[in-house]
Design a protein around this motif. Sequence first.
Motif, PDB file in Angstrom:
ATOM      1  N   HIS A  74      47.715   0.460  53.809  1.00  0.00           N
ATOM      2  CA  HIS A  74      49.119   0.651  54.217  1.00  0.00           C
ATOM      3  C   HIS A  74      49.203   0.734  55.740  1.00  0.00           C
ATOM      4  O   HIS A  74      49.630   1.737  56.306  1.00  0.00           O
ATOM      5  CB  HIS A  74      49.682   1.914  53.560  1.00  0.00           C
ATOM      6  CG  HIS A  74      49.689   1.851  52.067  1.00  0.00           C
ATOM      7  ND1 HIS A  74      50.709   1.251  51.360  1.00  0.00           N
ATOM      8  CD2 HIS A  74      48.789   2.265  51.136  1.00  0.00           C
ATOM      9  CE1 HIS A  74      50.437   1.327  50.053  1.00  0.00           C
ATOM     10  NE2 HIS A  74      49.276   1.929  49.901  1.00  0.00           N
TER      11      HIS A  74
ATOM     12  N   HIS B 167      43.682  -1.692  41.362  1.00  0.00           N
ATOM     13  CA  HIS B 167      43.398  -1.017  42.622  1.00  0.00           C
ATOM     14  C   HIS B 167      42.998   0.438  42.391  1.00  0.00           C
ATOM     15  O   HIS B 167      43.455   1.069  41.451  1.00  0.00           O
ATOM     16  CB  HIS B 167      44.650  -1.187  43.505  1.00  0.00           C
ATOM     17  CG  HIS B 167      45.141   0.015  44.198  1.00  0.00           C
ATOM     18  ND1 HIS B 167      44.491   0.563  45.283  1.00  0.00           N
ATOM     19  CD2 HIS B 167      46.240   0.780  44.008  1.00  0.00           C
ATOM     20  CE1 HIS B 167      45.183   1.609  45.705  1.00  0.00           C
ATOM     21  NE2 HIS B 167      46.237   1.763  44.952  1.00  0.00           N
TER      22      HIS B 167
ATOM     23  N   ASP C  75      42.932   1.853  50.811  1.00  0.00           N
ATOM     24  CA  ASP C  75      44.156   2.587  50.487  1.00  0.00           C
ATOM     25  C   ASP C  75      44.562   3.456  51.682  1.00  0.00           C
ATOM     26  O   ASP C  75      45.245   4.474  51.530  1.00  0.00           O
ATOM     27  CB  ASP C  75      44.035   3.440  49.216  1.00  0.00           C
ATOM     28  CG  ASP C  75      45.387   3.691  48.545  1.00  0.00           C
ATOM     29  OD1 ASP C  75      46.384   3.052  48.955  1.00  0.00           O
ATOM     30  OD2 ASP C  75      45.451   4.526  47.630  1.00  0.00           O
TER      31      ASP C  75
ATOM     32  N   PRO D 229      49.954  -3.745  51.032  1.00  0.00           N
ATOM     33  CA  PRO D 229      50.878  -3.638  49.899  1.00  0.00           C
ATOM     34  C   PRO D 229      52.171  -2.947  50.313  1.00  0.00           C
ATOM     35  O   PRO D 229      52.154  -1.984  51.086  1.00  0.00           O
ATOM     36  CB  PRO D 229      50.119  -2.752  48.907  1.00  0.00           C
ATOM     37  CG  PRO D 229      49.270  -1.878  49.771  1.00  0.00           C
ATOM     38  CD  PRO D 229      48.991  -2.633  51.050  1.00  0.00           C
TER      39      PRO D 229
ATOM     40  N   HIS E 102      43.503  -3.503  50.424  1.00  0.00           N
ATOM     41  CA  HIS E 102      44.620  -2.578  50.144  1.00  0.00           C
ATOM     42  C   HIS E 102      44.710  -1.547  51.257  1.00  0.00           C
ATOM     43  O   HIS E 102      43.959  -0.574  51.275  1.00  0.00           O
ATOM     44  CB  HIS E 102      44.386  -1.891  48.798  1.00  0.00           C
ATOM     45  CG  HIS E 102      45.581  -1.194  48.251  1.00  0.00           C
ATOM     46  ND1 HIS E 102      46.211  -1.583  47.090  1.00  0.00           N
ATOM     47  CD2 HIS E 102      46.291  -0.127  48.709  1.00  0.00           C
ATOM     48  CE1 HIS E 102      47.235  -0.784  46.852  1.00  0.00           C
ATOM     49  NE2 HIS E 102      47.311   0.110  47.821  1.00  0.00           N
TER      50      HIS E 102
ATOM     51  N   GLU F 117      52.402  -3.128  45.719  1.00  0.00           N
ATOM     52  CA  GLU F 117      51.650  -2.694  44.588  1.00  0.00           C
ATOM     53  C   GLU F 117      52.595  -2.280  43.481  1.00  0.00           C
ATOM     54  O   GLU F 117      53.591  -1.598  43.712  1.00  0.00           O
ATOM     55  CB  GLU F 117      50.672  -1.565  44.951  1.00  0.00           C
ATOM     56  CG  GLU F 117      51.304  -0.371  45.670  1.00  0.00           C
ATOM     57  CD  GLU F 117      50.256   0.696  45.973  1.00  0.00           C
ATOM     58  OE1 GLU F 117      50.157   1.080  47.127  1.00  0.00           O
ATOM     59  OE2 GLU F 117      49.560   1.150  45.053  1.00  0.00           O
TER      60      GLU F 117
HETATM   61 ZN   LIG Z   1      48.384   1.954  47.939  1.00  0.00          ZN
END
Ligand SMILES: [Zn+2]
Length: 272
Positions: free
Chosen positions: A14, A169, A220, A42, A12, A108
Amino acid sequence: MVNLNRKFIDTHCHLDGEEFNADRDAVVQRAREAGCSGIFLPAIDLVTCQTVLDTCSKYPGYCYPMLGLHPEEVRADWPQQLNAIHTLLLSALLQERAEGEAPIAIGEVGLDYYWSREFEQEQLEAFEEQVRWAAELHLPLMVHCRKAQNEMVSIIRRYAHDLPGGVFHCFTGNEQEARQLLEFPQFVLGIGGVLTFKKSHLPEVLPACVPLDRIVLETDAPYMAPVPMRGQRNESAYIRHVITRLAEAYQVSEDDICWQTSQNVTRIFGIK
Ligand SMILES: [Zn+2]
Protein backbone atom coordinates in the motif's frame (compact mmCIF):
# COMPACT_ATOMS: atom_id res chain seq x y z
CA MET A 1 24.62 -2.89 -4.02
CA VAL A 2 22.17 -4.53 -6.38
CA ASN A 3 22.73 -8.21 -6.92
CA LEU A 4 21.31 -8.71 -10.40
CA ASN A 5 20.61 -12.36 -9.67
CA ARG A 6 18.54 -11.38 -6.71
CA LYS A 7 15.59 -9.54 -8.19
CA PHE A 8 12.21 -9.90 -6.58
CA ILE A 9 8.76 -8.32 -6.89
CA ASP A 10 6.58 -7.01 -4.07
CA THR A 11 3.13 -8.13 -5.19
CA HIS A 12 1.17 -6.31 -2.46
CA CYS A 13 2.20 -2.94 -1.06
CA HIS A 14 0.00 0.00 0.00
CA LEU A 15 2.63 2.47 -1.17
CA ASP A 16 -0.09 5.07 -1.85
CA GLY A 17 -0.87 5.17 1.90
CA GLU A 18 -0.31 8.34 3.88
CA GLU A 19 2.31 6.49 5.94
CA PHE A 20 4.60 7.01 2.95
CA ASN A 21 3.73 10.62 2.13
CA ALA A 22 6.85 12.04 3.76
CA ASP A 23 9.44 9.80 2.12
CA ARG A 24 7.87 7.78 -0.73
CA ASP A 25 10.73 8.46 -3.16
CA ALA A 26 13.27 7.24 -0.58
CA VAL A 27 11.20 4.10 0.06
CA VAL A 28 11.16 3.34 -3.68
CA GLN A 29 14.88 4.05 -3.91
CA ARG A 30 15.63 1.63 -1.04
CA ALA A 31 13.41 -0.97 -2.72
CA ARG A 32 15.38 -0.66 -5.97
CA GLU A 33 18.69 -0.92 -4.11
CA ALA A 34 17.50 -4.05 -2.31
CA GLY A 35 16.75 -5.72 -5.67
CA CYS A 36 13.02 -5.12 -5.80
CA SER A 37 12.22 -4.85 -9.52
CA GLY A 38 8.53 -3.97 -9.23
CA ILE A 39 5.81 -3.11 -6.73
CA PHE A 40 2.09 -3.89 -7.12
CA LEU A 41 -0.32 -1.54 -5.35
CA PRO A 42 -3.78 -2.76 -4.26
CA ALA A 43 -6.67 -0.35 -3.79
CA ILE A 44 -9.23 -0.84 -1.04
CA ASP A 45 -12.03 1.57 -2.05
CA LEU A 46 -12.94 4.25 -4.60
CA VAL A 47 -10.65 6.89 -3.07
CA THR A 48 -7.62 4.60 -3.00
CA CYS A 49 -8.33 3.41 -6.56
CA GLN A 50 -7.44 6.95 -7.54
CA THR A 51 -4.45 7.32 -5.18
CA VAL A 52 -3.11 3.97 -6.40
CA LEU A 53 -3.37 5.10 -10.03
CA ASP A 54 -1.76 8.46 -9.19
CA THR A 55 1.10 6.87 -7.25
CA CYS A 56 1.78 4.35 -10.01
CA SER A 57 1.89 7.10 -12.63
CA LYS A 58 4.81 8.63 -10.70
CA TYR A 59 6.84 5.41 -10.98
CA PRO A 60 6.05 4.13 -14.48
CA GLY A 61 7.33 0.69 -15.28
CA TYR A 62 7.97 0.07 -11.58
CA CYS A 63 4.67 0.49 -9.71
CA TYR A 64 1.55 -1.25 -11.02
CA PRO A 65 -2.06 -0.59 -9.95
CA MET A 66 -4.72 -3.10 -8.89
CA LEU A 67 -8.27 -1.78 -8.47
CA GLY A 68 -11.10 -3.11 -6.33
CA LEU A 69 -13.26 -2.84 -3.21
CA HIS A 70 -11.77 -4.46 -0.09
CA PRO A 71 -14.22 -6.59 1.97
CA GLU A 72 -13.73 -4.45 5.08
CA GLU A 73 -14.80 -1.41 3.02
CA VAL A 74 -18.06 -3.03 1.90
CA ARG A 75 -21.06 -1.19 3.39
CA ALA A 76 -24.70 -0.66 2.45
CA ASP A 77 -23.62 1.60 -0.44
CA TRP A 78 -21.47 -1.11 -2.06
CA PRO A 79 -23.40 -1.18 -5.38
CA GLN A 80 -22.67 2.53 -5.95
CA GLN A 81 -19.03 2.07 -4.89
CA LEU A 82 -18.61 -0.84 -7.28
CA ASN A 83 -20.24 1.06 -10.12
CA ALA A 84 -17.83 3.95 -9.71
CA ILE A 85 -14.83 1.63 -9.37
CA HIS A 86 -15.89 -0.32 -12.46
CA THR A 87 -16.14 2.89 -14.48
CA LEU A 88 -12.70 3.97 -13.30
CA LEU A 89 -11.29 0.53 -14.04
CA LEU A 90 -12.61 0.46 -17.60
CA SER A 91 -11.41 3.97 -18.37
CA ALA A 92 -7.97 3.22 -16.91
CA LEU A 93 -7.78 0.07 -19.04
CA LEU A 94 -8.93 1.81 -22.21
CA GLN A 95 -6.90 4.96 -21.85
CA GLU A 96 -3.61 5.20 -23.65
CA ARG A 97 -1.38 5.07 -20.62
CA ALA A 98 2.35 4.84 -20.23
CA GLU A 99 3.60 1.35 -19.52
CA GLY A 100 2.97 0.38 -15.94
CA GLU A 101 -0.06 2.54 -15.30
CA ALA A 102 -2.87 0.35 -16.63
CA PRO A 103 -4.47 -1.84 -13.94
CA ILE A 104 -2.88 -5.30 -13.86
CA ALA A 105 -5.36 -6.99 -11.50
CA ILE A 106 -8.63 -6.73 -9.57
CA GLY A 107 -7.76 -6.17 -5.92
CA GLU A 108 -7.76 -6.32 -3.17
CA VAL A 109 -11.09 -8.11 -3.00
CA GLY A 110 -12.46 -10.99 -0.97
CA LEU A 111 -14.17 -11.78 2.31
CA ASP A 112 -13.27 -10.78 5.86
CA TYR A 113 -15.37 -11.94 8.82
CA TYR A 114 -12.59 -11.40 11.37
CA TRP A 115 -13.90 -8.21 12.96
CA SER A 116 -17.53 -8.23 11.89
CA ARG A 117 -20.17 -10.16 10.00
CA GLU A 118 -22.42 -7.13 9.77
CA PHE A 119 -22.14 -6.95 6.00
CA GLU A 120 -21.64 -10.66 5.38
CA GLN A 121 -24.21 -10.88 2.59
CA GLU A 122 -23.03 -7.64 0.99
CA GLN A 123 -19.42 -8.87 1.11
CA LEU A 124 -20.42 -12.07 -0.68
CA GLU A 125 -22.23 -10.16 -3.43
CA ALA A 126 -19.54 -7.51 -3.86
CA PHE A 127 -16.83 -10.18 -4.05
CA GLU A 128 -18.72 -12.27 -6.58
CA GLU A 129 -19.34 -9.22 -8.75
CA GLN A 130 -15.61 -8.41 -8.78
CA VAL A 131 -14.70 -12.02 -9.52
CA ARG A 132 -16.98 -11.69 -12.55
CA TRP A 133 -15.03 -8.60 -13.64
CA ALA A 134 -11.81 -10.58 -13.42
CA ALA A 135 -13.29 -13.32 -15.59
CA GLU A 136 -14.74 -10.88 -18.13
CA LEU A 137 -11.68 -8.63 -18.36
CA HIS A 138 -9.29 -11.55 -18.03
CA LEU A 139 -7.42 -9.89 -15.17
CA PRO A 140 -5.88 -11.77 -12.24
CA LEU A 141 -7.38 -11.45 -8.75
CA MET A 142 -5.63 -10.22 -5.61
CA VAL A 143 -7.67 -12.00 -2.95
CA HIS A 144 -7.92 -11.00 0.71
CA CYS A 145 -9.59 -13.58 2.95
CA ARG A 146 -9.94 -13.92 6.72
CA LYS A 147 -12.23 -16.35 8.54
CA ALA A 148 -14.11 -17.09 5.32
CA GLN A 149 -12.03 -19.50 3.25
CA ASN A 150 -14.83 -21.97 2.45
CA GLU A 151 -17.17 -19.20 1.31
CA MET A 152 -14.39 -17.55 -0.72
CA VAL A 153 -13.38 -20.81 -2.37
CA SER A 154 -16.93 -21.64 -3.38
CA ILE A 155 -17.26 -18.31 -5.21
CA ILE A 156 -13.90 -18.68 -6.98
CA ARG A 157 -14.87 -22.22 -7.96
CA ARG A 158 -17.91 -20.94 -9.85
CA TYR A 159 -15.72 -18.83 -12.15
CA ALA A 160 -12.47 -20.78 -12.03
CA HIS A 161 -12.61 -21.83 -15.69
CA ASP A 162 -12.65 -18.21 -16.84
CA LEU A 163 -10.15 -16.75 -14.38
CA PRO A 164 -6.59 -16.12 -15.58
CA GLY A 165 -5.28 -16.62 -12.04
CA GLY A 166 -4.43 -14.69 -8.97
CA VAL A 167 -2.93 -14.50 -5.51
CA PHE A 168 -4.36 -15.61 -2.19
CA HIS A 169 -2.68 -12.75 -0.41
CA CYS A 170 -1.18 -12.96 3.11
CA PHE A 171 -1.55 -16.73 3.41
CA THR A 172 -1.19 -17.80 7.06
CA GLY A 173 -3.19 -21.03 7.11
CA ASN A 174 -2.47 -24.69 7.79
CA GLU A 175 -1.68 -27.55 5.39
CA GLN A 176 -5.31 -28.37 4.77
CA GLU A 177 -6.12 -24.75 3.92
CA ALA A 178 -3.09 -24.50 1.65
CA ARG A 179 -4.12 -27.66 -0.21
CA GLN A 180 -7.64 -26.33 -0.71
CA LEU A 181 -6.29 -23.11 -2.26
CA LEU A 182 -3.75 -24.91 -4.44
CA GLU A 183 -6.59 -26.81 -6.09
CA PHE A 184 -6.89 -23.76 -8.31
CA PRO A 185 -3.88 -24.37 -10.57
CA GLN A 186 -3.65 -20.80 -11.82
CA PHE A 187 -3.49 -19.33 -8.29
CA VAL A 188 -0.55 -18.85 -5.92
CA LEU A 189 -0.08 -17.95 -2.25
CA GLY A 190 1.24 -14.52 -1.21
CA ILE A 191 3.89 -14.86 1.51
CA GLY A 192 5.22 -11.97 3.59
CA GLY A 193 6.37 -10.93 7.05
CA VAL A 194 4.22 -13.43 8.96
CA LEU A 195 6.62 -16.18 7.82
CA THR A 196 9.34 -14.65 10.03
CA PHE A 197 7.23 -14.34 13.19
CA LYS A 198 8.39 -16.53 16.05
CA LYS A 199 5.12 -18.43 16.44
CA SER A 200 4.46 -18.85 12.72
CA HIS A 201 3.94 -22.41 11.54
CA LEU A 202 4.49 -21.37 7.90
CA PRO A 203 8.18 -22.48 7.85
CA GLU A 204 6.89 -26.06 8.34
CA VAL A 205 3.57 -25.84 6.48
CA LEU A 206 4.90 -24.36 3.25
CA PRO A 207 7.69 -26.83 2.37
CA ALA A 208 5.38 -29.70 3.37
CA CYS A 209 2.68 -28.95 0.83
CA VAL A 210 3.36 -25.83 -1.26
CA PRO A 211 5.73 -26.16 -4.22
CA LEU A 212 7.92 -23.10 -4.80
CA ASP A 213 6.22 -22.45 -8.13
CA ARG A 214 3.04 -21.61 -6.17
CA ILE A 215 4.44 -18.75 -4.05
CA VAL A 216 4.84 -15.01 -4.62
CA LEU A 217 6.41 -12.47 -2.27
CA GLU A 218 4.63 -9.51 -0.70
CA THR A 219 4.97 -6.97 2.09
CA ASP A 220 1.40 -5.75 2.70
CA ALA A 221 3.33 -2.60 3.70
CA PRO A 222 2.97 -0.51 5.79
CA TYR A 223 1.72 -3.53 7.77
CA MET A 224 3.25 -6.93 8.60
CA ALA A 225 6.91 -5.93 8.85
CA PRO A 226 9.10 -9.03 9.12
CA VAL A 227 11.43 -9.82 12.01
CA PRO A 228 13.75 -7.99 12.86
CA MET A 229 11.64 -4.98 11.79
CA ARG A 230 8.46 -6.32 13.37
CA GLY A 231 6.20 -3.54 14.68
CA GLN A 232 7.81 -0.89 12.49
CA ARG A 233 6.44 0.50 9.23
CA ASN A 234 7.03 -2.14 6.58
CA GLU A 235 8.49 -1.41 3.13
CA SER A 236 9.45 -3.39 0.04
CA ALA A 237 13.18 -3.49 0.85
CA TYR A 238 12.40 -5.59 3.95
CA ILE A 239 11.30 -8.51 1.76
CA ARG A 240 14.90 -9.65 1.90
CA HIS A 241 14.21 -10.97 5.43
CA VAL A 242 11.30 -13.01 4.06
CA ILE A 243 13.52 -14.34 1.26
CA THR A 244 16.16 -15.44 3.79
CA ARG A 245 13.58 -17.30 5.89
CA LEU A 246 11.96 -18.94 2.84
CA ALA A 247 15.36 -20.11 1.59
CA GLU A 248 16.02 -21.71 4.99
CA ALA A 249 12.60 -23.33 5.08
CA TYR A 250 12.91 -24.82 1.56
CA GLN A 251 16.66 -25.44 1.88
CA VAL A 252 17.41 -23.68 -1.38
CA SER A 253 19.44 -20.56 -2.13
CA GLU A 254 18.05 -17.04 -1.83
CA ASP A 255 18.68 -16.63 -5.56
CA ASP A 256 16.44 -19.64 -6.19
CA ILE A 257 13.65 -18.05 -4.15
CA CYS A 258 13.98 -14.79 -6.08
CA TRP A 259 14.13 -16.47 -9.46
CA GLN A 260 11.20 -18.82 -8.90
CA THR A 261 8.88 -16.26 -7.29
CA SER A 262 9.63 -13.80 -10.10
CA GLN A 263 8.80 -16.48 -12.66
CA ASN A 264 5.50 -17.03 -10.86
CA VAL A 265 4.69 -13.31 -11.00
CA THR A 266 5.42 -13.20 -14.72
CA ARG A 267 3.22 -16.25 -15.31
CA ILE A 268 0.22 -14.71 -13.56
CA PHE A 269 0.58 -10.97 -14.16
CA GLY A 270 2.68 -10.89 -17.34
CA ILE A 271 5.09 -8.48 -15.60
CA LYS A 272 8.83 -9.13 -15.56
ZN1 LIG B 1 -3.44 -5.20 1.68
